[in-house]
Design a protein around this motif. Structure first.
Motif, PDB file in Angstrom:
ATOM      1  N   GLY A 176       4.528   9.936   8.276  1.00  0.00           N
ATOM      2  CA  GLY A 176       5.367  10.231   9.434  1.00  0.00           C
ATOM      3  C   GLY A 176       6.549   9.281   9.616  1.00  0.00           C
ATOM      4  O   GLY A 176       7.373   9.474  10.512  1.00  0.00           O
ATOM      5  N   ALA A 177       6.644   8.239   8.765  1.00  0.00           N
ATOM      6  CA  ALA A 177       7.731   7.276   8.938  1.00  0.00           C
ATOM      7  C   ALA A 177       9.082   7.933   8.643  1.00  0.00           C
ATOM      8  O   ALA A 177       9.162   8.876   7.849  1.00  0.00           O
ATOM      9  CB  ALA A 177       7.522   6.084   8.012  1.00  0.00           C
ATOM     10  N   ASP A 178      10.143   7.416   9.273  1.00  0.00           N
ATOM     11  CA  ASP A 178      11.484   7.967   9.081  1.00  0.00           C
ATOM     12  C   ASP A 178      12.113   7.447   7.801  1.00  0.00           C
ATOM     13  O   ASP A 178      13.064   8.040   7.295  1.00  0.00           O
ATOM     14  CB  ASP A 178      12.355   7.603  10.292  1.00  0.00           C
ATOM     15  N   ALA A 179      11.611   6.305   7.299  1.00  0.00           N
ATOM     16  CA  ALA A 179      12.143   5.763   6.039  1.00  0.00           C
ATOM     17  C   ALA A 179      11.114   4.851   5.412  1.00  0.00           C
ATOM     18  O   ALA A 179      10.208   4.337   6.083  1.00  0.00           O
ATOM     19  CB  ALA A 179      13.426   4.974   6.298  1.00  0.00           C
ATOM     20  N   TRP A 180      11.271   4.673   4.105  1.00  0.00           N
ATOM     21  CA  TRP A 180      10.460   3.729   3.356  1.00  0.00           C
ATOM     22  C   TRP A 180      11.413   2.758   2.691  1.00  0.00           C
ATOM     23  O   TRP A 180      12.540   3.129   2.341  1.00  0.00           O
ATOM     24  CB  TRP A 180       9.667   4.459   2.275  1.00  0.00           C
ATOM     25  N   SER A 181      10.950   1.530   2.533  1.00  0.00           N
ATOM     26  CA  SER A 181      11.759   0.609   1.767  1.00  0.00           C
ATOM     27  C   SER A 181      10.856  -0.312   0.971  1.00  0.00           C
ATOM     28  O   SER A 181       9.794  -0.727   1.437  1.00  0.00           O
ATOM     29  CB  SER A 181      12.635  -0.182   2.729  1.00  0.00           C
ATOM     30  N   GLY A 182      11.283  -0.623  -0.258  1.00  0.00           N
ATOM     31  CA  GLY A 182      10.476  -1.481  -1.118  1.00  0.00           C
ATOM     32  C   GLY A 182      11.046  -2.872  -1.244  1.00  0.00           C
ATOM     33  O   GLY A 182      10.405  -3.751  -1.812  1.00  0.00           O
ATOM     34  N   ASP A 183      12.255  -3.085  -0.728  1.00  0.00           N
ATOM     35  CA  ASP A 183      12.829  -4.421  -0.832  1.00  0.00           C
ATOM     36  C   ASP A 183      13.764  -4.671   0.345  1.00  0.00           C
ATOM     37  O   ASP A 183      14.147  -3.746   1.063  1.00  0.00           O
ATOM     38  CB  ASP A 183      13.561  -4.605  -2.172  1.00  0.00           C
ATOM     39  N   VAL A 212      -2.267  11.139   2.260  1.00  0.00           N
ATOM     40  CA  VAL A 212      -0.896  11.173   1.732  1.00  0.00           C
ATOM     41  C   VAL A 212      -0.754  12.100   0.516  1.00  0.00           C
ATOM     42  O   VAL A 212       0.270  12.075  -0.164  1.00  0.00           O
ATOM     43  CB  VAL A 212      -0.392   9.749   1.381  1.00  0.00           C
ATOM     44  N   ASP A 213      -1.780  12.919   0.264  1.00  0.00           N
ATOM     45  CA  ASP A 213      -1.779  13.852  -0.885  1.00  0.00           C
ATOM     46  C   ASP A 213      -1.395  13.142  -2.173  1.00  0.00           C
ATOM     47  O   ASP A 213      -0.525  13.609  -2.915  1.00  0.00           O
ATOM     48  CB  ASP A 213      -0.760  15.000  -0.682  1.00  0.00           C
ATOM     49  N   ALA A 268       0.818  -1.217   0.000  1.00  0.00           N
ATOM     50  CA  ALA A 268       0.000   0.000   0.000  1.00  0.00           C
ATOM     51  C   ALA A 268       0.852   1.268   0.000  1.00  0.00           C
ATOM     52  O   ALA A 268       0.343   2.358  -0.259  1.00  0.00           O
ATOM     53  CB  ALA A 268      -0.932   0.017   1.205  1.00  0.00           C
ATOM     54  N   LEU A 269       2.143   1.119   0.300  1.00  0.00           N
ATOM     55  CA  LEU A 269       2.972   2.316   0.397  1.00  0.00           C
ATOM     56  C   LEU A 269       3.628   2.699  -0.925  1.00  0.00           C
ATOM     57  O   LEU A 269       4.421   3.641  -0.981  1.00  0.00           O
ATOM     58  CB  LEU A 269       3.982   2.173   1.532  1.00  0.00           C
ATOM     59  N   GLY A 270       3.283   1.977  -1.997  1.00  0.00           N
ATOM     60  CA  GLY A 270       3.704   2.391  -3.334  1.00  0.00           C
ATOM     61  C   GLY A 270       5.163   2.105  -3.630  1.00  0.00           C
ATOM     62  O   GLY A 270       5.785   1.263  -2.967  1.00  0.00           O
ATOM     63  N   LYS A 327       7.319   8.615  -0.830  1.00  0.00           N
ATOM     64  CA  LYS A 327       6.380   9.721  -0.599  1.00  0.00           C
ATOM     65  C   LYS A 327       5.275   9.383   0.422  1.00  0.00           C
ATOM     66  O   LYS A 327       5.051  10.120   1.379  1.00  0.00           O
ATOM     67  CB  LYS A 327       5.772  10.106  -1.949  1.00  0.00           C
ATOM     68  N   ARG A 328       4.601   8.276   0.197  1.00  0.00           N
ATOM     69  CA  ARG A 328       3.471   7.954   1.091  1.00  0.00           C
ATOM     70  C   ARG A 328       3.970   7.705   2.520  1.00  0.00           C
ATOM     71  O   ARG A 328       3.372   8.192   3.488  1.00  0.00           O
ATOM     72  CB  ARG A 328       2.711   6.725   0.573  1.00  0.00           C
ATOM     73  N   ALA A 329       5.049   6.951   2.634  1.00  0.00           N
ATOM     74  CA  ALA A 329       5.566   6.623   3.974  1.00  0.00           C
ATOM     75  C   ALA A 329       5.976   7.890   4.717  1.00  0.00           C
ATOM     76  O   ALA A 329       5.666   8.058   5.906  1.00  0.00           O
ATOM     77  CB  ALA A 329       6.739   5.660   3.854  1.00  0.00           C
ATOM     78  N   ARG A 330       6.648   8.780   4.014  1.00  0.00           N
ATOM     79  CA  ARG A 330       7.092  10.039   4.639  1.00  0.00           C
ATOM     80  C   ARG A 330       5.892  10.850   5.110  1.00  0.00           C
ATOM     81  O   ARG A 330       5.885  11.387   6.208  1.00  0.00           O
ATOM     82  CB  ARG A 330       7.877  10.889   3.631  1.00  0.00           C
TER      83      ARG A 330
END
Ligand code: B12
Length: 336
Positions: free
Chosen positions: A193-200, A282-283, A181-183, A187-190
């Motif tokens: 409010g998350a400090d980082a996003w990761s896709g793998d 998440v705009d 769901a975070l794409g 962008k969405r994770a940030r």
């Protein structure tokens, strides 16, 4: 054995066993691939993960029932546990709490992440499906993890991500967010409010290792959202009920719907509204447009034409607009 080998024939073989209820054969296949040199990650992502994604597709297209999906997912749970049990005990490295966003029952993707982190030497505490945030708070104060990883698989649970982020931040713990769901970018994770996003897994491991030496600065204030979007989220059922009463005009076949079809239509209208609210949090209008693409496919598999979705959006837009004009614009833009 490379990932490519696994994805071609083994996934079909695995799905054959799992959909036939042959759990032991499915588990054995996963363990045999490990014995032949496939990595934990390969087996999790390219065998079990690929099989689960295929199960989701077959359910969406209505070629598999919910029971077929549950059968396969149950066997995948056993295979994942067997793969996890084949690993050496975790290193005493840093501890990561892995949780699903509150509301999200997709524990398998989160557990897959937890086991892969463990294979990279992290100690993990995996909290299963949808854990109420107060309870995660108390376990965080007991375990004092170095980081939290939150998994979000459906955008409807974005606020669950943020509640967890805010709770972890109150204890000074950084949060990484991920899941379908975070794409495909941070962008969405940030925005949640998350400090980082990761896709793998590779980038997840490098972010978490980086945090061992260099912790991100933790915001002292909770994440803020537009109150209109928050209100829209909680008003979805009410909006859907009113929309249903206008829908027959925009979509005449509705008049001959059975009561259970009407119930499902009302649920779909509420679901569209909740996704519009999630998009606003998440705009990012693509949260709504991706859901609508998915809904059109799902409905097509069940004999409902795409014009039903367009009609739904038309009746929803003015009702949504009374609470959140920006979300109404998202809905109107998504009609075409
Ligand atoms: C099994 C399943 C379920 C099971 C979950 C069982 C369980 N114990 O997990 C149950 C039956 C509970 C379920 C329920 C629902 N589900 Co479901 N489910 C699935 C299915 C088929 C497989 C999930 C899975 O195992 N995925 C396997 C892994 C490999 O997925 P993955 O996303 O690639 O995960 C990887 C990465 O994202 C990453 N990752 C995950 N989290 C994180 C976190 C971090 C920090 C990082 C770095 C990485 C990371 O690691 C994973 C491993 O590589 C998916 C299909 C799919 N594509 O996933 C649908 C799916 C997710 N479900 C869907 C739906 C609609 C639902 C329901 C709403 C159905 C309903 N009407 O009730 C409910 C919602 C329940 C809820 N409140 O959460 C839709 C979502 C569509 C959308 N528009 O968003 C999907 C996509 C099916 C489909 N094709 O339509 N579901």
């Amino acid at each position: 054995v490379s990932g490519a080998d696994i994805s071609h024939s083994s996934v079909q073989e695995y799905l054959g066993y799992a959909s036939g209820g042959e759990g032991q054969a499915g588990v054995r296949l996963a363990l045999t691939l490990l014995d032949r040199g496939a990595s934990i990650e390969d087996v999790i992502v390219n065998l079990l993960g690929a099989a689960q994604r295929e199960a989701g597709k077959r359910w969406m297209l209505n070629t598999w029932s919910i029971a077929d999906e549950h059968l396969v997912s149950g066997i995948t749970q056993r295979a994942l546990d067997a793969v996890a049990n084949s690993m050496a005990p975790p290193a005493s490295g840093s501890l990561v709490v892995v949780a699903c966003a509150e509301g999200d029952w997709h524990s398998l993707p989160a557990q897959m992440l937890a086991e892969m982190l463990r294979s990279h030497g992290f100690a993990t505490a995996f909290l299963g499906a949808s854990t109420p945030v107060e309870h995660v708070t108390s376990i965080m104060s007991r375990l004092r993890p170095d980081a939290v990883a939150v998994s979000c698989n459906i955008s409807l649970y974005f606020s669950g991500v943020t509640r967890l982020v805010d709770a972890a931040h109150r204890q000074g713990i950084p949060v990484m967010a991920g899941g379908r769901a975070l794409g495909n970018d941070p962008k969405r994770a940030r925005r949640l409010g998350a400090d980082a996003w990761s896709g793998d897994i590779d980038s997840a491991v490098s972010i978490l290792r980086g945090w061992q030496h260099d912790r991100p600065e933790i915001p002292s204030e909770p994440t803020q959202f537009d109150p209109a979007a928050m209100l829209l989220q909680v008003s979805a059922s009410e909006i859907a009920a009113s929309a249903l009463s206008f829908l027959a005009k925009a979509f005449p076949p509705l008049e001959s719907f059975e009561p259970d079809q009407l119930d499902r239509t009302r649920e779909d209208l509420a679901c569209i509204t909740r996704f519009a609210a999630a998009a606003r949090l998440v705009d990012d209008v693509t949260v709504l447009t991706e859901m609508l693409d998915w809904l059109r496919m799902l409905l097509a598999g069940r004999g409902v034409p795409p014009s039903a979705v367009a009609a739904g959006l038309e009746v929803l837009a003015p009702l949504i607009g009374r609470i959140d004009p920006q979300a109404a614009q998202y809905a109107l833009d998504a009609i075409n």
